[in-house]
Design an enzyme around this catalytic site. Structure first.
Site, PDB file in Angstrom:
ATOM      1  CB  CYS A   1      52.727  -5.517  76.531  1.00 33.91           C
ATOM      2  SG  CYS A   1      54.161  -5.946  77.503  1.00 33.91           S
ATOM      3  CG  ASN A   2      56.571  -6.893  71.511  1.00 35.46           C
ATOM      4  OD1 ASN A   2      56.693  -7.480  70.456  1.00 35.46           O
ATOM      5  ND2 ASN A   2      56.290  -5.608  71.575  1.00 35.46           N
ATOM      6  CB  THR A   3      56.775  -8.681  78.047  1.00 32.97           C
ATOM      7  OG1 THR A   3      57.946  -7.990  77.609  1.00 32.97           O
ATOM      8  CG2 THR A   3      57.121  -9.606  79.168  1.00 32.97           C
TER       9      THR A   3
ATOM     10  CE1 TYR B   1      53.169  -5.286  84.220  1.00 31.23           C
ATOM     11  CE2 TYR B   1      52.141  -6.770  82.641  1.00 31.23           C
ATOM     12  CZ  TYR B   1      52.036  -5.885  83.702  1.00 31.23           C
ATOM     13  OH  TYR B   1      50.804  -5.600  84.227  1.00 31.23           O
ATOM     14  N   GLY B   2      59.090  -6.829  81.475  1.00 30.08           N
ATOM     15  CA  GLY B   2      60.059  -7.585  80.670  1.00 30.08           C
ATOM     16  C   GLY B   2      61.111  -8.357  81.426  1.00 30.08           C
TER      17      GLY B   2
ATOM     18  CD  GLU C   1      59.921   3.861  80.204  1.00 28.57           C
ATOM     19  OE1 GLU C   1      59.967   4.291  81.361  1.00 28.57           O
ATOM     20  OE2 GLU C   1      59.108   2.993  79.828  1.00 28.57           O
TER      21      GLU C   1
ATOM     22  CB  CYS D   1      60.563  -4.268  72.925  1.00 25.50           C
ATOM     23  SG  CYS D   1      60.333  -3.255  74.398  1.00 25.50           S
ATOM     24  CB  THR D   2      55.989  -1.235  73.542  1.00 26.75           C
ATOM     25  OG1 THR D   2      56.746  -1.414  74.751  1.00 26.75           O
ATOM     26  CG2 THR D   2      54.785  -2.137  73.544  1.00 26.75           C
ATOM     27  CG  HIS D   3      59.956   1.137  75.405  1.00 26.61           C
ATOM     28  ND1 HIS D   3      58.869   0.374  75.796  1.00 26.61           N
ATOM     29  CD2 HIS D   3      60.151   2.040  76.405  1.00 26.61           C
ATOM     30  CE1 HIS D   3      58.450   0.804  76.979  1.00 26.61           C
ATOM     31  NE2 HIS D   3      59.204   1.808  77.363  1.00 26.61           N
TER      32      HIS D   3
ATOM     33  CG  ASP E   1      52.721  -1.540  77.082  1.00 26.61           C
ATOM     34  OD1 ASP E   1      53.293  -2.610  76.795  1.00 26.61           O
ATOM     35  OD2 ASP E   1      53.346  -0.527  77.441  1.00 26.61           O
ATOM     36  CB  SER E   2      54.123  -3.462  80.950  1.00 30.84           C
ATOM     37  OG  SER E   2      54.964  -2.936  79.942  1.00 30.84           O
TER      38      SER E   2
HETATM   39  N1  DGL Z   1      55.999  -3.232  76.950  1.00 28.93           N
HETATM   40  C1  DGL Z   1      57.142  -4.104  77.128  1.00 28.93           C
HETATM   41  C2  DGL Z   1      57.324  -4.961  75.875  1.00 28.93           C
HETATM   42  O1  DGL Z   1      56.872  -4.630  74.800  1.00 28.93           O
HETATM   43  C3  DGL Z   1      58.401  -3.319  77.452  1.00 28.93           C
HETATM   44  C4  DGL Z   1      58.394  -2.661  78.812  1.00 28.93           C
HETATM   45  C5  DGL Z   1      58.366  -3.653  79.948  1.00 28.93           C
HETATM   46  O2  DGL Z   1      59.380  -4.360  80.180  1.00 28.93           O
HETATM   47  O3  DGL Z   1      57.363  -3.729  80.627  1.00 28.93           O
HETATM   48  O4  DGL Z   1      57.925  -5.998  75.949  1.00 28.93           O
END
Ligand code: DGL
Length: 269
Positions: free
Chosen positions: A76-78, A45-46, A156, A188-190, A13-14
């Site tokens: 990571c979805n991005t 990363y998003g 966060e 998104c992971t969060h 993940d990012s």
């Molecule tokens: N992990 C990213 C996602 O799932 C979210 C955090 C980021 O923007 O890096 O898209």
């Protein structure tokens, strides 16, 4: 040659968010060893470009392949949205799963009204990856997407049930809910940490699709199908690798994982 079944699953993940996927894996596959990579020095990363994310994703894939893994999971979805092909190319024979494929499949399979909302980072939403995948699975499905850039910092910050987060969610979800969606993909992971609040805002009749738990289920099925499940019965280990000093990762990570993290290694490229 078949892969060594005791090798870990590589999850990346990012930053800290992919720990929602690790949590899902620990619950579904408690005997599997995991090596987790969070690019904490370069997160988020998003909001970055496709070219930059592609380059970073390639480096992380190389790192995990060199460590030795029997499966890769793009948490990571991005990264999954814009660099899934980079991972698959570099992974060769090693099976690759990602949250977008898992989330899209679960969303389409469970949507009765065939109207699905997707929320994610700006890069994920602009890539249209969820909508494309869902249309490939069911051309008749209607997909309504919404970028929610403020959710990552709010999560966060720990503002999971805070008036500011509630107001932000109401604002972001308004156009999607106006389309009478029956499912909402947490792209998104969060976002799984916001489930109780989002359930309130969206209403109980809207099903929330959590890509973190669905990818864990896919991992279990894939390991069984490829005869790659860990035969050992001893306690599995999770190795955490991050690119910045681990202090923030450790503090926030415990909230994401729901338990303490243990050993964290700092990777210097
Ligand atoms: N992990 C990213 C996602 O799932 C979210 C955090 C980021 O923007 O890096 O898209």
């Amino acid at each position: 040659m078949p892969a060594d079944r005791s090798l870990p699953i590589g999850v990346f993940d990012s930053g800290v968010g992919g720990l929602t996927v690790v949590r899902g894996l620990m619950e579904r596959l408690p005997l599997e060893n995991i090596v987790y990579f969070g690019d904490t020095a370069r997160v988020p990363y998003g909001i970055k470009s496709v070219a930059t994310i592609g380059q970073f994703t390639g480096q992380i894939t190389d790192f995990l392949m060199a460590r030795g893994v029997k499966m890769l999971i793009v948490a990571c979805n991005t990264m999954a949205a814009v660099a899934g092909d980079v991972v698959r190319k570099q992974a060769g024979e090693v099976p690759v799963l990602d949250v977008i494929e898992a989330g899209a499949q679960a969303a389409v399979a469970g949507s009765r009204g065939r109207a699905i909302g997707v929320i994610g980072t700006p890069t994920t939403i602009n890539s249209n990856a969820y909508a494309r995948r869902m249309h490939a699975l069911d051309p008749g499905v209607r997909v309504y997407s919404q970028a929610c850039p403020l959710f990552v910092p709010l999560v966060e910050e720990g503002w999971l049930d805070h008036p500011v987060t509630r107001m932000t969610a109401l604002e972001y979800l308004k156009p999607v809910l106006a389309e009478q969606v029956d499912s909402l993909v947490l792209g998104c992971t969060h976002y799984p940490l916001l489930k109780p609040l989002l359930m309130d805002v969206a209403g109980r009749e809207v099903r929330l699709v959590d890509s973190a738990t669905t990818v864990a289920e896919q991992a279990a099925q894939t390991l069984a199908r490829l005869n790659l499940a860990n035969p050992g019965e001893q306690h599995a280990t999770v190795q955490y690798c991050v690119t910045d000093i681990p202090l923030r990762f450790q503090t926030i990570g415990e909230r994401f994982l729901g338990r303490s993290l243990g050993q964290i290694e700092r990777v210097v490229w």
